[in-house]
Design a protein around this motif. Structure first.
Motif, mmCIF file in Angstrom:
data_model
loop_
_atom_site.group_PDB
_atom_site.id
_atom_site.type_symbol
_atom_site.label_atom_id
_atom_site.label_comp_id
_atom_site.label_asym_id
_atom_site.label_seq_id
_atom_site.Cartn_x
_atom_site.Cartn_y
_atom_site.Cartn_z
ATOM 1 N N PHE A 15 -1.639 -1.926 14.235
ATOM 2 C CA PHE A 15 -0.254 -1.741 14.660
ATOM 3 C C PHE A 15 0.365 -3.023 15.190
ATOM 4 N N SER A 16 -0.464 -3.962 15.621
ATOM 5 C CA SER A 16 0.110 -5.241 16.038
ATOM 6 C C SER A 16 0.724 -5.946 14.842
ATOM 7 N N ILE A 17 0.220 -5.633 13.625
ATOM 8 C CA ILE A 17 0.808 -6.193 12.412
ATOM 9 C C ILE A 17 2.033 -5.391 12.006
ATOM 10 N N THR A 18 1.905 -4.055 11.954
ATOM 11 C CA THR A 18 2.996 -3.254 11.431
ATOM 12 C C THR A 18 4.202 -3.250 12.357
ATOM 13 N N THR A 27 13.223 -4.741 2.535
ATOM 14 C CA THR A 27 13.168 -4.763 1.084
ATOM 15 C C THR A 27 13.056 -3.358 0.537
ATOM 16 N N LYS A 28 13.554 -3.184 -0.673
ATOM 17 C CA LYS A 28 13.449 -1.894 -1.346
ATOM 18 C C LYS A 28 12.011 -1.652 -1.776
ATOM 19 N N GLU A 29 11.496 -0.447 -1.561
ATOM 20 C CA GLU A 29 10.123 -0.136 -1.945
ATOM 21 C C GLU A 29 9.998 -0.118 -3.466
ATOM 22 N N ILE A 30 8.942 -0.705 -3.976
ATOM 23 C CA ILE A 30 8.667 -0.727 -5.408
ATOM 24 C C ILE A 30 7.293 -0.112 -5.610
ATOM 25 N N ILE A 31 7.233 1.076 -6.157
ATOM 26 C CA ILE A 31 5.964 1.737 -6.383
ATOM 27 C C ILE A 31 5.692 1.769 -7.882
ATOM 28 N N LYS A 32 4.638 1.082 -8.308
ATOM 29 C CA LYS A 32 4.283 1.023 -9.722
ATOM 30 C C LYS A 32 3.162 1.995 -10.049
ATOM 31 N N GLY A 33 2.449 2.458 -9.018
ATOM 32 C CA GLY A 33 1.365 3.405 -9.241
ATOM 33 C C GLY A 33 1.904 4.820 -9.209
ATOM 34 N N GLY A 38 1.653 11.539 0.719
ATOM 35 C CA GLY A 38 0.281 11.368 1.159
ATOM 36 C C GLY A 38 -0.511 10.350 0.369
ATOM 37 N N ASN A 39 0.187 9.503 -0.425
ATOM 38 C CA ASN A 39 -0.528 8.527 -1.252
ATOM 39 C C ASN A 39 -0.966 7.291 -0.459
ATOM 40 N N GLY A 40 -0.610 7.233 0.823
ATOM 41 C CA GLY A 40 -1.056 6.129 1.668
ATOM 42 C C GLY A 40 -0.117 4.944 1.719
ATOM 43 N N TRP A 41 1.003 5.023 1.018
ATOM 44 C CA TRP A 41 1.981 3.938 1.044
ATOM 45 C C TRP A 41 2.496 3.745 2.468
ATOM 46 N N GLN A 42 2.404 2.518 2.976
ATOM 47 C CA GLN A 42 2.807 2.244 4.358
ATOM 48 C C GLN A 42 4.158 1.546 4.393
ATOM 49 N N LYS A 43 5.077 2.138 5.107
ATOM 50 C CA LYS A 43 6.396 1.532 5.296
ATOM 51 C C LYS A 43 6.340 0.562 6.470
ATOM 52 N N ASN A 44 7.339 -0.314 6.516
ATOM 53 C CA ASN A 44 7.535 -1.226 7.643
ATOM 54 C C ASN A 44 6.424 -2.270 7.790
ATOM 55 N N LEU A 45 5.705 -2.564 6.710
ATOM 56 C CA LEU A 45 4.809 -3.716 6.731
ATOM 57 C C LEU A 45 5.639 -4.983 6.538
ATOM 58 N N GLU A 46 5.157 -6.064 7.073
ATOM 59 C CA GLU A 46 5.889 -7.319 6.965
ATOM 60 C C GLU A 46 5.768 -7.892 5.553
ATOM 61 N N CYS A 47 6.889 -8.108 4.897
ATOM 62 C CA CYS A 47 6.897 -8.659 3.548
ATOM 63 C C CYS A 47 6.817 -10.182 3.600
ATOM 64 N N PHE A 48 6.396 -10.777 2.501
ATOM 65 C CA PHE A 48 6.252 -12.233 2.477
ATOM 66 C C PHE A 48 6.323 -12.726 1.036
ATOM 67 N N CYS A 133 4.620 -6.582 0.333
ATOM 68 C CA CYS A 133 4.430 -6.285 1.754
ATOM 69 C C CYS A 133 2.997 -5.850 2.080
ATOM 70 N N GLY A 134 2.144 -5.754 1.064
ATOM 71 C CA GLY A 134 0.746 -5.441 1.339
ATOM 72 C C GLY A 134 0.244 -4.106 0.851
ATOM 73 N N ASN A 135 1.095 -3.303 0.210
ATOM 74 C CA ASN A 135 0.634 -2.018 -0.315
ATOM 75 C C ASN A 135 -0.044 -2.227 -1.669
#
Length: 374
Positions: A15-18, A27-33, A38-48, A133-135
């Motif tokens: 949580f210190s990261i998120t 950024t807009k979420e891009i899900i290719k899978g 419940g697929n585990g996609w985490q919002k609010n991760l730091e993008c880079f 963002c790390g997903n």
């Protein structure tokens, strides 16, 4: 896999990261899978920008999988051989030396039961994932067991081939040309015959298979021996996009169920993927594309243009509950030593799950991944 990192430290570290990232991730979420609840996609991760981002993680120690010492030994041997290759550049050699140092650090700490690996003194470089963002999509692959016959009959009539040294008319054939129009028939390339075209397809997607020849009582491994060079297309994604199977329910069993209900569509749907895999008979266990044996829950298939073979990965591994949703997560170590047609870019990693078809077939969830460096 047991974590020695306390739960509170683990959660606080993540949580210190998120929380740090939450204000910056617009950024807009891009899900290719597979996008489902419940697929585990985490919002609010730091993008880079870039493929990796170095960052600080809490002090981590964990109990590795029981065969981690064997996996490290195999990979160290392969890495040392790679350093002796005369055609690689000095820059490549320097990166390989760094990989070797990580492997050696791990290897020094393994070899006895319940002995922890400590990850202090290492650099953690987060993989950008599908969204930047790390997903990272984590899927599973396995080694199936096929029942085959050396000689065909009315039931065992679907051939598995070794790769031709020369293509008919010097033109690589598609799946349809091989399976439907018998483009390789009579060339002496048949290894054996199964009773299911779909089982052959699944073996090709996995890249290797165990085989029992029931008419000669032989047991063999059929290892990957090449492809036809055609682009891989995902059968699962086609069935989802066409509405035949829901996103949350897609699995190998769901695909089987669909074709049991619609056997007349099998050939035409399989041909959506023109990529074709060939095999060769070996007596050893399945071997990765980097030349080391696969090891259950440790071997990872990656895009080697993004993650070089021999890299050690720390994965925030999603634990799936009985409803098929991510219920919790834990840190695990993987070794990137394999590759596959469907594994491209920085957003997808495939985890080897032995002969566990059910586990591999249902696993298509998201987690964060870090490349470890000295």
């Amino acid at each position: 896999m047991k974590k020695l990192l306390s739960t509170s430290t683990f959660v606080a570290g993540i949580f210190s990261i998120t929380c740090l990232a939450s204000a910056n991730n617009n950024t807009k979420e891009i899900i290719k899978g597979y996008d489902f609840e419940g697929n585990g996609w985490q919002k609010n991760l730091e993008c880079f920008d870039g493929t990796f981002k170095q960052e600080e993680l809490p002090s981590i120690s964990l109990i590795p999988e029981k065969e981690m010492d064997k996996a490290l030994y195999n990979q160290l041997s392969a890495t040392e051989r790679k350093l002796l290759t005369p055609i690689i550049t000095e820059e490549q050699k320097e990166f390989i030396r760094k990989q070797k140092a990580v492997l050696e650090k791990m290897s020094e700490q393994t070899g006895t039961d319940e002995k922890a690996i400590f990850l202090s003194g290492l650099k953690f470089k987060r993989l950008r994932g599908e969204d930047g963002c790390g997903n990272v999509l984590l899927t599973g692959y396995f080694t199936p067991m096929l029942q085959l016959k050396r000689k065909p009959d009315s039931t065992y009539k679907y051939p598995l081939y070794t790769k031709p040294s020369k293509w008919p008319n010097d033109q690589a054939l598609t799946r349809s040309e091989i399976d439907d129009f018998k483009g390789l028939q009579g060339l002496g390339l048949e290894i054996g015959y199964s009773d299911s075209l779909l089982n052959n397809y699944f073996a090709q997607v996995q890249g290797s298979t165990f085989a029992h020849f029931i008419d000669t009582n032989e047991y063999m491994t059929l290892a990957f021996s090449g492809k036809n060079g055609k682009k891989y297309e995902s059968l699962g994604k086609y069935l989802v996009s066409s509405g035949h199977v829901s996103k949350k329910d897609i699995s190998l069993q769901a695909i089987r169920n669909f074709f049991e209900q619609h056997p007349e569509l099998l050939s035409s749907v399989l041909n959506i993927n023109p990529s074709y895999v060939f095999f060769r008979e070996v007596k050893s266990p399945p071997i990765t594309s980097s030349g080391v044996p696969v090891i259950n829950n440790i071997t990872a298939a990656v895009d080697p243009d993004v993650i070089p073979h021999g890299s050690v990965l720390l994965v925030e591994f999603p634990i799936i509950n009985k409803n098929g949703k991510v219920g919790s997560r834990e840190f695990r170590l993987l070794i990137a030593s394999d590759s596959g047609s469907a594994i491209k870019g920085a957003g997808h990693i495939d985890v080897y799950m032995g002969e566990n078809q059910q586990q591999a077939g249902f696993f298509h969830h998201y987690g964060q991944v870090w490349l470890l460096e000295i």
